[in-house]
Design a protein around this motif. Sequence first.
Motif, PDB file in Angstrom:
ATOM      1  N   GLU A  86       0.804  -1.220   0.000  1.00  0.00           N
ATOM      2  CA  GLU A  86       0.000   0.000   0.000  1.00  0.00           C
ATOM      3  C   GLU A  86       0.844   1.281   0.000  1.00  0.00           C
ATOM      4  O   GLU A  86       0.317   2.367  -0.244  1.00  0.00           O
ATOM      5  CB  GLU A  86      -0.935   0.004   1.210  1.00  0.00           C
ATOM      6  CG  GLU A  86      -2.024  -1.056   1.132  1.00  0.00           C
ATOM      7  CD  GLU A  86      -2.995  -0.987   2.293  1.00  0.00           C
ATOM      8  OE1 GLU A  86      -2.981   0.032   3.040  1.00  0.00           O
ATOM      9  OE2 GLU A  86      -3.772  -1.942   2.456  1.00  0.00           O
ATOM     10  N   ALA A  87       2.137   1.168   0.246  1.00  0.00           N
ATOM     11  CA  ALA A  87       2.986   2.364   0.290  1.00  0.00           C
ATOM     12  C   ALA A  87       3.483   2.786  -1.094  1.00  0.00           C
ATOM     13  O   ALA A  87       4.050   3.874  -1.227  1.00  0.00           O
ATOM     14  CB  ALA A  87       4.181   2.136   1.206  1.00  0.00           C
ATOM     15  N   GLU A  88       3.279   1.972  -2.106  1.00  0.00           N
ATOM     16  CA  GLU A  88       3.785   2.335  -3.431  1.00  0.00           C
ATOM     17  C   GLU A  88       3.041   3.563  -3.959  1.00  0.00           C
ATOM     18  O   GLU A  88       1.812   3.634  -3.911  1.00  0.00           O
ATOM     19  CB  GLU A  88       3.674   1.154  -4.384  1.00  0.00           C
ATOM     20  CG  GLU A  88       4.538  -0.007  -3.916  1.00  0.00           C
ATOM     21  CD  GLU A  88       4.867  -1.038  -4.983  1.00  0.00           C
ATOM     22  OE1 GLU A  88       4.505  -0.843  -6.147  1.00  0.00           O
ATOM     23  OE2 GLU A  88       5.510  -2.039  -4.625  1.00  0.00           O
ATOM     24  N   GLU A  94       5.920  10.762   3.964  1.00  0.00           N
ATOM     25  CA  GLU A  94       4.667  10.398   4.629  1.00  0.00           C
ATOM     26  C   GLU A  94       4.704   9.004   5.253  1.00  0.00           C
ATOM     27  O   GLU A  94       3.805   8.645   6.024  1.00  0.00           O
ATOM     28  CB  GLU A  94       3.510  10.451   3.623  1.00  0.00           C
ATOM     29  CG  GLU A  94       3.262  11.810   3.006  1.00  0.00           C
ATOM     30  CD  GLU A  94       2.173  11.746   1.952  1.00  0.00           C
ATOM     31  OE1 GLU A  94       1.293  10.871   2.064  1.00  0.00           O
ATOM     32  OE2 GLU A  94       2.208  12.564   1.016  1.00  0.00           O
ATOM     33  N   ILE A  95       5.716   8.215   4.910  1.00  0.00           N
ATOM     34  CA  ILE A  95       5.740   6.815   5.348  1.00  0.00           C
ATOM     35  C   ILE A  95       5.720   6.691   6.868  1.00  0.00           C
ATOM     36  O   ILE A  95       4.934   5.933   7.445  1.00  0.00           O
ATOM     37  CB  ILE A  95       6.968   6.082   4.767  1.00  0.00           C
ATOM     38  CG1 ILE A  95       6.941   6.103   3.222  1.00  0.00           C
ATOM     39  CG2 ILE A  95       7.026   4.655   5.287  1.00  0.00           C
ATOM     40  CD1 ILE A  95       5.791   5.375   2.608  1.00  0.00           C
ATOM     41  N   ALA A  96       6.578   7.445   7.549  1.00  0.00           N
ATOM     42  CA  ALA A  96       6.696   7.320   9.006  1.00  0.00           C
ATOM     43  C   ALA A  96       5.405   7.688   9.719  1.00  0.00           C
ATOM     44  O   ALA A  96       5.050   7.081  10.740  1.00  0.00           O
ATOM     45  CB  ALA A  96       7.843   8.183   9.514  1.00  0.00           C
ATOM     46  N   SER A  97       4.686   8.699   9.208  1.00  0.00           N
ATOM     47  CA  SER A  97       3.449   9.110   9.873  1.00  0.00           C
ATOM     48  C   SER A  97       2.299   8.158   9.581  1.00  0.00           C
ATOM     49  O   SER A  97       1.454   7.916  10.450  1.00  0.00           O
ATOM     50  CB  SER A  97       3.074  10.537   9.458  1.00  0.00           C
ATOM     51  OG  SER A  97       2.877  10.615   8.051  1.00  0.00           O
ATOM     52  N   ARG A  98       2.274   7.580   8.392  1.00  0.00           N
ATOM     53  CA  ARG A  98       1.178   6.684   8.041  1.00  0.00           C
ATOM     54  C   ARG A  98       1.370   5.276   8.591  1.00  0.00           C
ATOM     55  O   ARG A  98       0.406   4.598   8.935  1.00  0.00           O
ATOM     56  CB  ARG A  98       1.006   6.641   6.518  1.00  0.00           C
ATOM     57  CG  ARG A  98       0.506   7.958   5.955  1.00  0.00           C
ATOM     58  CD  ARG A  98       0.314   7.932   4.453  1.00  0.00           C
ATOM     59  NE  ARG A  98      -0.684   6.973   4.020  1.00  0.00           N
ATOM     60  CZ  ARG A  98      -1.145   6.906   2.764  1.00  0.00           C
ATOM     61  NH1 ARG A  98      -0.694   7.771   1.853  1.00  0.00           N
ATOM     62  NH2 ARG A  98      -2.046   6.011   2.418  1.00  0.00           N
ATOM     63  N   TRP A  99       2.638   4.847   8.666  1.00  0.00           N
ATOM     64  CA  TRP A  99       2.953   3.515   9.198  1.00  0.00           C
ATOM     65  C   TRP A  99       4.142   3.648  10.157  1.00  0.00           C
ATOM     66  O   TRP A  99       5.279   3.312   9.801  1.00  0.00           O
ATOM     67  CB  TRP A  99       3.280   2.547   8.061  1.00  0.00           C
ATOM     68  CG  TRP A  99       2.130   2.317   7.125  1.00  0.00           C
ATOM     69  CD1 TRP A  99       1.038   1.534   7.343  1.00  0.00           C
ATOM     70  CD2 TRP A  99       1.968   2.884   5.811  1.00  0.00           C
ATOM     71  NE1 TRP A  99       0.198   1.574   6.249  1.00  0.00           N
ATOM     72  CE2 TRP A  99       0.742   2.389   5.294  1.00  0.00           C
ATOM     73  CE3 TRP A  99       2.731   3.749   5.021  1.00  0.00           C
ATOM     74  CZ2 TRP A  99       0.272   2.743   4.033  1.00  0.00           C
ATOM     75  CZ3 TRP A  99       2.264   4.117   3.776  1.00  0.00           C
ATOM     76  CH2 TRP A  99       1.042   3.610   3.295  1.00  0.00           C
ATOM     77  N   PRO A 105       0.908  -2.783   4.925  1.00  0.00           N
ATOM     78  CA  PRO A 105       0.175  -3.920   4.346  1.00  0.00           C
ATOM     79  C   PRO A 105       0.689  -4.267   2.949  1.00  0.00           C
ATOM     80  O   PRO A 105       0.819  -3.391   2.090  1.00  0.00           O
ATOM     81  CB  PRO A 105      -1.271  -3.414   4.297  1.00  0.00           C
ATOM     82  CG  PRO A 105      -1.348  -2.365   5.370  1.00  0.00           C
ATOM     83  CD  PRO A 105      -0.002  -1.695   5.348  1.00  0.00           C
ATOM     84  N   GLY A 106       1.013  -5.535   2.758  1.00  0.00           N
ATOM     85  CA  GLY A 106       1.467  -6.002   1.455  1.00  0.00           C
ATOM     86  C   GLY A 106       2.951  -5.869   1.209  1.00  0.00           C
ATOM     87  O   GLY A 106       3.432  -6.250   0.139  1.00  0.00           O
ATOM     88  N   LYS A 107       3.715  -5.351   2.188  1.00  0.00           N
ATOM     89  CA  LYS A 107       5.157  -5.164   1.992  1.00  0.00           C
ATOM     90  C   LYS A 107       5.884  -6.497   2.097  1.00  0.00           C
ATOM     91  O   LYS A 107       5.614  -7.300   2.991  1.00  0.00           O
ATOM     92  CB  LYS A 107       5.719  -4.192   3.031  1.00  0.00           C
ATOM     93  CG  LYS A 107       7.187  -3.865   2.819  1.00  0.00           C
ATOM     94  CD  LYS A 107       7.731  -2.904   3.858  1.00  0.00           C
ATOM     95  CE  LYS A 107       7.978  -3.600   5.178  1.00  0.00           C
ATOM     96  NZ  LYS A 107       8.753  -2.763   6.129  1.00  0.00           N
ATOM     97  N   GLU A 108       6.818  -6.729   1.172  1.00  0.00           N
ATOM     98  CA  GLU A 108       7.657  -7.927   1.214  1.00  0.00           C
ATOM     99  C   GLU A 108       8.632  -7.822   2.382  1.00  0.00           C
ATOM    100  O   GLU A 108       9.301  -6.793   2.536  1.00  0.00           O
ATOM    101  CB  GLU A 108       8.423  -8.056  -0.094  1.00  0.00           C
ATOM    102  CG  GLU A 108       9.335  -9.267  -0.191  1.00  0.00           C
ATOM    103  CD  GLU A 108      10.130  -9.291  -1.483  1.00  0.00           C
ATOM    104  OE1 GLU A 108      10.720 -10.351  -1.775  1.00  0.00           O
ATOM    105  OE2 GLU A 108      10.173  -8.260  -2.190  1.00  0.00           O
ATOM    106  N   PRO A 109       8.761  -8.849   3.218  1.00  0.00           N
ATOM    107  CA  PRO A 109       9.702  -8.786   4.344  1.00  0.00           C
ATOM    108  C   PRO A 109      11.138  -8.576   3.873  1.00  0.00           C
ATOM    109  O   PRO A 109      11.570  -9.161   2.872  1.00  0.00           O
ATOM    110  CB  PRO A 109       9.536 -10.159   5.015  1.00  0.00           C
ATOM    111  CG  PRO A 109       8.179 -10.626   4.601  1.00  0.00           C
ATOM    112  CD  PRO A 109       7.979 -10.099   3.211  1.00  0.00           C
ATOM    113  N   GLU A 110      11.874  -7.762   4.618  1.00  0.00           N
ATOM    114  CA  GLU A 110      13.252  -7.449   4.248  1.00  0.00           C
ATOM    115  C   GLU A 110      14.112  -8.705   4.164  1.00  0.00           C
ATOM    116  O   GLU A 110      14.962  -8.827   3.265  1.00  0.00           O
ATOM    117  CB  GLU A 110      13.855  -6.470   5.259  1.00  0.00           C
ATOM    118  CG  GLU A 110      13.396  -5.027   5.114  1.00  0.00           C
ATOM    119  CD  GLU A 110      12.019  -4.762   5.709  1.00  0.00           C
ATOM    120  OE1 GLU A 110      11.434  -5.694   6.312  1.00  0.00           O
ATOM    121  OE2 GLU A 110      11.528  -3.625   5.574  1.00  0.00           O
TER     122      GLU A 110
END
Length: 203
Positions: A86-88, A94-99, A105-110
């Motif tokens: 969902e971050a794409e 904005e990433i830090a404030s939203r997550w 959600p949907g991010k591939e694990p590092e």
Amino acid sequence: MLALIRHGQTDWNAAGRLQGRTDIPLNDVGRAQARAAASAFSGGLWQSVVSSPLGRARETAEILADALDLPIGGTYDELLEQEYGEAEGVHVAEIASRWPDRAIPGKEPEAEVARRGLRGLERISADHGGAPVLAVAHGSFIRYTLSGISGHDPRHYPRFENLSSSHVRFEDAAWRVHTVAGVEFAEVLLDLEARAAEDERAA
């Protein structure tokens, strides 16, 4: 020896938007970056150019291959960028404030990106008989692949600029990092260890 090269600039790069698997093409700046970077790989060491299947990586590889008069090899799914779910398309700021916990959600694990990267290195090496190859991929992918090889926290690695190149070599039965974005790994290691020590003090 493999050189892991970050693709040229895209409009989303310029706007600070997270791309992940979204297939954003190179812009004119990115194409110029690839043409300008080609001379750094001249001299006859490199034997072919491969890439991630995403268009920005493939076009960068084609520009390099044409400028260096090298064969353009296949695309490797293992070289794909990390999936950001969902971050794409979201602005990086904005990433830090939203997550806040980075549980996107949907991010591939590092850790899976790192494992996939190592599989890709093995496959490229096997397909090319161990010859030196330029492999055009993506910033997060390169970060996690290098961290998987060296065992250091990926957050401590530097940012990878467009067309930066990091060299890895298979030696003594294992992959080794030789350079990170053009800097010798011995020098980068000092910074990695310093950042790790800072984290320990802050914990």
